[in-house]
Design an enzyme around this catalytic site. Structure first.
Site, mmCIF file in Angstrom:
data_model
loop_
_atom_site.group_PDB
_atom_site.id
_atom_site.type_symbol
_atom_site.label_atom_id
_atom_site.label_comp_id
_atom_site.label_asym_id
_atom_site.label_seq_id
_atom_site.Cartn_x
_atom_site.Cartn_y
_atom_site.Cartn_z
ATOM 1 N N LYS A 184 25.879 -32.618 60.078
ATOM 2 C CA LYS A 184 26.171 -31.212 60.357
ATOM 3 C C LYS A 184 25.277 -30.368 59.448
ATOM 4 C CE LYS A 184 29.570 -27.588 59.618
ATOM 5 N NZ LYS A 184 30.836 -27.219 58.949
ATOM 6 N N SER A 239 27.946 -25.824 48.229
ATOM 7 C CA SER A 239 28.579 -24.976 47.228
ATOM 8 C C SER A 239 29.808 -25.655 46.644
ATOM 9 C CB SER A 239 28.980 -23.637 47.850
ATOM 10 O OG SER A 239 30.059 -23.824 48.758
ATOM 11 N N CYS A 294 19.133 -26.021 43.556
ATOM 12 C CA CYS A 294 20.300 -26.406 42.761
ATOM 13 C C CYS A 294 19.915 -26.852 41.357
ATOM 14 C CB CYS A 294 21.085 -27.502 43.465
ATOM 15 S SG CYS A 294 20.114 -28.916 44.018
ATOM 16 N N GLU A 397 25.825 -18.565 39.539
ATOM 17 C CA GLU A 397 24.492 -18.784 40.085
ATOM 18 C C GLU A 397 24.044 -17.593 40.928
ATOM 19 O OE1 GLU A 397 22.694 -22.977 41.681
ATOM 20 O OE2 GLU A 397 24.453 -22.209 42.713
#
Length: 496
Positions: A184, A239, A294, A397
């Site tokens: 996905k 996330s 990231c 972040e």
């Protein structure tokens, strides 16, 4: 410099890939996706229905029954064939990634190199991890051994920032282990997954082994998939919010998981670090992939007196101003757009929060305009100073091309700041002292440490380390994910 040609101006209506076939959505629903550099629609991606989800699960489940029994050498050969095909198509995939995500061509080529390395590591892993253990004559007339078995069907969810790299961090390992997958992709970057599946299809995996479901905003389908007993687990790079949601579902339904979330990463610049080297690392660490990385960093901790701080600050600002911003298909461009307009707006809000909290803006990327691409989602390098660790912008972040300059009094305080974060993804230090580097490695409570680096990117045959709220689950991604996809069985034999 002239642009490298776009693969296509518009890719039309994309399809799902279920049981070895490209199929139109039964719902008839699509969502638009844009080129971040131009703001123009470049494709329409389908929205899966619950019925299509069930078809994909059924296809993967049936395929698993046969795929798991194919000799592991033959599975590994197909995985290596995929590596070869990806390398062959790397330039084509890179150009699509630039159009879909917004990164520069140099960054896209780097991604495809890492993509190939992951597939190679996955194919190679079977010659070690797949072997079990054996003890002969454990007791009188008794032998005991352990074997590794593939687990089953897995849901793999890839993010908007690293769609291809994340795919390669799970899928080839699952396939090599004998598992089947339903992928996905993020609705932000559907073209990248579409392109990867077209390349994968050419390799000749049996129908149902790899399946692609675009779901758009339909997050409720995650629950439908994970509640199905035929699905054994999930791999995510995304996330922390989504990771926690999925972790709760995995606990409820007894699923395996590798769930990678946000970070709030630091680069520490020591007084002995050469300024030019430090600035080069900061440019890559803070602004690489427009800050949508990231392993990238927002927080820059500069240690030293006022003269030292000023030298690093001024050199960093000058180098940041000199970065060429534009469409990544121009090979001279160093900083591309944000992936979505929504992402750009969130970073702008983040900057405004920083200003309201009292931070001083040294370089404002909100004013950037790129001639000819006025509708693109561009932000220039943004640098704050006067940032303190109690500010929101120092704790969460930004996911944009932003750097916060902080001034710890010494290394001890810098490490304290790093360790008090809720996240534990990565931290880097720039120094010429082995003693300082060793202390930093041993005391930082993060999963990835960089010494004289801006991005502490481990090679594919290492797992991607993360701690605290940056990771939930039983195994990390990449090579470590074989623990996710393989289970152990022990056999005790008595013949005498």
């Amino acid at each position: 410099m002239a642009l490298i040609p776009e693969v296509k101006k518009h890719y039309g209506k994309l399809k799902q890939f279920i049981n070895g076939e490209w199929v139109k959505p039964e719902s008839g629903k699509y969502f638009e996706t844009t080129n971040p550099a131009t703001g123009e629609v470049i494709a329409e991606a389908p929205v899966a229905s619950m019925k299509e989800v069930d078809k994909a699960i059924a296809a993967a489940h049936e395929a698993f029954k046969k795929w798991r029994n194919i000799p592991f050498r033959d599975r590994s050969k197909l995985v290596f064939d995929l590596r070869n095909k990806v390398n062959e198509k790397a330039e084509w995939l890179s150009r699509i990634l630039v159009q879909d995500h917004g990164r520069t061509m140099d960054e896209a080529r780097g991604t495809l190199a890492r993509f190939g390395e992951n597939i190679e590591a996955a194919g190679s892993s079977m010659y070690g991890y797949y072997m079990g253990r054996h003890v002969d004559q454990l007791a009188n007339g008794i032998d005991c051994y352990e074997i590794k078995e593939p687990v089953g069907v897995f849901l793999i969810i890839t993010p908007g920032n690293i769609p291809m790299h994340a795919w390669s961090s799970f899928v080839p390992y699952a396939l090599a282990c004998g598992c089947t997958v339903i992928v996905k992709p993020s609705r932000q970057v559907p073209l990248s997954s579409d392109a990867v599946f077209k390349v994968t299809e050419e390799v000749g995996f049996p129908p149902g082994v790899v399946n692609l479901l675009h779901m758009g905003p339909e997050r409720g389908l995650n629950k439908q998939i994970l509640s199905d007993p035929r699905v054994k687990g999930v791999g995510l790079i995304g996330s922390t919010r989504v990771a926690k949601e999925l972790f709760e579902l995995c606990g409820k339904y007894g699923k395996r998981s590798s769930l990678n979330g946000n970070g709030k990463n630091y680069v520490v610049v020591m007084p002995d670090a050469p300024v030019d080297n430090a600035v080069n690392y900061l440019l890559r660490g803070c602004f690489g992939m427009s800050g949508q990385r990231c392993l990238g960093s927002d927080n820059v901790a500069i240690i030293g007196d006022d003269k030292r701080y000023k030298a690093v600050k001024e050199a960093f600002i000058a180098a940041s101003k000199a970065m060429k911003i534009g469409y990544g298909l121009d090979e001279s461009v160093e900083l591309g757009p944000l992936t979505t307009q929504q992402g750009k707006e969130k970073v702008v809000e983040f900057i405004e929060v920083g200003l309201k909290s009292g931070a001083k803006l040294l370089l404002d990327g909100r004013k950037v305009k790129v001639k000819g691409y006025e509708k693109g989602y561009y932000l220039g390098p943004t640098i704050f100073e006067g940032v303190t660790t109690d500010m929101y912008i120092a704790q969460e972040e930004s996911f944009g091309p932003l750097a916060n300059l902080l001034r710890p009094k010494d290394l001890e305080e810098a490490i304290q700041w790093i360790n008090k974060e809720n996240y534990g993804h990565s931290a880097c230090i720039v120094t010429e002292s082995g003693k300082v580097a060793r202390k930093f490695i041993r005391e930082c409570e993060v999963g990835n440490v960089g010494i004289n680096a801006g991005i502490p990117q481990p090679y594919a045959f290492f797992g991607l380390g993360s701690k605290k709220d940056s990771f939930f689950g039983m195994s990390k991604s990449r090579m470590d994910s074989v623990k996710l996809f393989l289970d152990e069985k022990t056999v005790t034999l008595r013949w005498v």
